[in-house]
Design an enzyme around this catalytic site. Structure first.
Site, PDB file in Angstrom:
ATOM      1  N   LYS A   1       0.782  -1.426  -0.021  1.00 34.59           N
ATOM      2  CA  LYS A   1       0.010  -0.015   0.102  1.00 34.59           C
ATOM      3  C   LYS A   1       0.760   1.493   0.075  1.00 34.59           C
ATOM      4  CE  LYS A   1      -2.657  -0.173   3.550  1.00 34.59           C
ATOM      5  NZ  LYS A   1      -2.604   0.825   4.615  1.00 34.59           N
TER       6      LYS A   1
ATOM      7  N   ARG B   1     -10.860   2.322   9.367  1.00 31.14           N
ATOM      8  CA  ARG B   1     -10.451   1.155   9.605  1.00 31.14           C
ATOM      9  C   ARG B   1     -11.499   0.277  10.527  1.00 31.14           C
ATOM     10  NH1 ARG B   1      -4.768   2.066   9.943  1.00 31.14           N
ATOM     11  NH2 ARG B   1      -3.255   0.366  10.368  1.00 31.14           N
TER      12      ARG B   1
ATOM     13  N   ARG C   1      10.710  -6.779   6.376  1.00 29.11           N
ATOM     14  CA  ARG C   1      10.733  -5.535   6.275  1.00 29.11           C
ATOM     15  C   ARG C   1      11.318  -4.775   7.649  1.00 29.11           C
ATOM     16  NH1 ARG C   1       5.087  -2.046   6.186  1.00 29.11           N
ATOM     17  NH2 ARG C   1       4.826  -2.821   8.223  1.00 29.11           N
TER      18      ARG C   1
ATOM     19  N   ARG D   1      10.329  -3.445  10.532  1.00 29.53           N
ATOM     20  CA  ARG D   1      10.145  -1.993  11.254  1.00 29.53           C
ATOM     21  C   ARG D   1      10.170  -2.197  12.524  1.00 29.53           C
ATOM     22  NH1 ARG D   1       4.698   0.816   8.833  1.00 29.53           N
ATOM     23  NH2 ARG D   1       3.948   0.005  10.722  1.00 29.53           N
TER      24      ARG D   1
ATOM     25  N   ARG E   1      -2.097  -7.111  14.066  1.00 25.87           N
ATOM     26  CA  ARG E   1      -2.786  -6.213  13.366  1.00 25.87           C
ATOM     27  C   ARG E   1      -3.394  -7.077  12.224  1.00 25.87           C
ATOM     28  NH1 ARG E   1       2.326  -3.100  14.200  1.00 25.87           N
ATOM     29  NH2 ARG E   1       2.951  -4.162  12.183  1.00 25.87           N
TER      30      ARG E   1
HETATM   31  P1  AMP Z   1      -0.583   2.128   9.590  1.00 26.55           P
HETATM   32  O1  AMP Z   1       0.590   2.834   9.255  1.00 26.55           O
HETATM   33  O2  AMP Z   1      -1.858   2.706   8.980  1.00 26.55           O
HETATM   34  O3  AMP Z   1      -0.422   0.701   9.669  1.00 26.55           O
HETATM   35  O4  AMP Z   1      -1.146   2.520  10.950  1.00 26.55           O
HETATM   36  C1  AMP Z   1      -0.246   2.312  12.352  1.00 26.55           C
HETATM   37  C2  AMP Z   1      -0.804   2.097  13.488  1.00 26.55           C
HETATM   38  O5  AMP Z   1      -1.548   3.381  13.727  1.00 26.55           O
HETATM   39  C3  AMP Z   1      -2.163   1.223  13.565  1.00 26.55           C
HETATM   40  O6  AMP Z   1      -1.354   0.058  13.884  1.00 26.55           O
HETATM   41  C4  AMP Z   1      -2.804   1.622  14.630  1.00 26.55           C
HETATM   42  O7  AMP Z   1      -2.290   1.440  15.955  1.00 26.55           O
HETATM   43  C5  AMP Z   1      -3.054   3.112  14.380  1.00 26.55           C
HETATM   44  N1  AMP Z   1      -3.910   3.767  13.416  1.00 26.55           N
HETATM   45  C6  AMP Z   1      -3.765   4.200  12.186  1.00 26.55           C
HETATM   46  N2  AMP Z   1      -4.639   4.528  11.740  1.00 26.55           N
HETATM   47  C7  AMP Z   1      -5.651   4.057  12.357  1.00 26.55           C
HETATM   48  C8  AMP Z   1      -7.275   4.289  12.477  1.00 26.55           C
HETATM   49  N3  AMP Z   1      -7.768   4.683  11.334  1.00 26.55           N
HETATM   50  N4  AMP Z   1      -7.922   3.642  13.752  1.00 26.55           N
HETATM   51  C9  AMP Z   1      -7.415   3.271  14.352  1.00 26.55           C
HETATM   52  N5  AMP Z   1      -5.888   3.192  14.649  1.00 26.55           N
HETATM   53  C10 AMP Z   1      -5.318   3.612  13.641  1.00 26.55           C
END
Ligand code: AMP
Length: 197
Positions: free
Chosen positions: A16, A92, A131, A133, A144
């Site tokens: 993504k 989400r 990856r 991270r 996740r």
């Molecule tokens: P991402 O980079 O999109 O994988 O987001 C990293 C982390 O940020 C996720 O694992 C969540 O803990 C938090 N996060 C990001 N976007 C959201 C969302 N729309 N709702 C809830 N938590 C979020």
């Protein structure tokens, strides 16, 4: 093409991030990544960052009300009206999807397409472990992925019900996947798709 308004869905590790960068370059919307916004808040040590940091490390979701507030504020800015957006990481949960619909209606705009990059679970697990991270421990990745299935996958049906969903096969080369994404956006454009506000 006028300002395009897109949501991108896909499991963590679906490619993504890379594809978002290319879509932004090709189509010109603003990349609005809630994960990036939260990581900046953590780095800056803001109140939001303090609240979100521990949840993120554990692979948990930040509460809906917090996320909806952040996104509503961002989408109300004039640069979004001008350039459109590629929303990444939001919605989400179904509650966030409902809120997005209301926010867009308030702003008098409609979504063009929800793009779902489809990559099987086994493949994304492999990709994320490679990856490496900081928040990519095996437990956090698993959590996740579980959360994605339980909370986020229903969004696919939600967007489908509204005639907005495009499922794009995420296997293959970066160029191949990018080509499929562009085709899906183009298809939305040519049929004049989009939810009227
Ligand atoms: P991402 O980079 O999109 O994988 O987001 C990293 C982390 O940020 C996720 O694992 C969540 O803990 C938090 N996060 C990001 N976007 C959201 C969302 N729309 N709702 C809830 N938590 C979020």
């Amino acid at each position: 093409m006028a300002a395009v308004r897109l949501v991108i869905l896909g499991r963590q590790g679906s490619g993504k991030g890379t594809q978002c960068a290319r879509l932004v370059e090709e189509l010109g919307p603003l990349h609005i990544s809630t994960g990036d916004m939260l990581r900046s808040a953590v780095a800056e040590g803001t109140e939001l960052g303090r609240r979100a940091g521990a949840l993120m490390d554990a692979g948990e979701l930040v509460p809906d009300d917090v996320m909806i507030g952040i996104v509503a504020e961002r989408l109300a800015k004039p640069d979004v009206a001008e350039h459109g957006f590629l929303l990444d990481g939001f919605p989400r949960t179904p509650a966030q999807a409902e809120a997005l619909e209301a926010i867009l209606a308030d702003n008098g705009v409609a979504l063009d397409r929800a793009l779902n990059i489809d990559v099987p679970v086994g493949e994304v697990m492999q990709r994320m472990l490679v990856r490496g991270r900081a928040d990519d421990t095996e437990e956090a990745i698993q959590r996740r992925l579980d959360l994605y299935e339980s909370s986020t996958a229903p969004l696919v049906a939600w967007f489908e019900d509204r005639g907005l969903l495009a499922v794009v096969d995420g296997l293959g080369s970066e160029d191949e996947v990018f080509g499929r994404l562009c085709d899906a956006v183009q298809a939305a454009d040519s049929v004049g798709n989009g939810v009227s506000a």
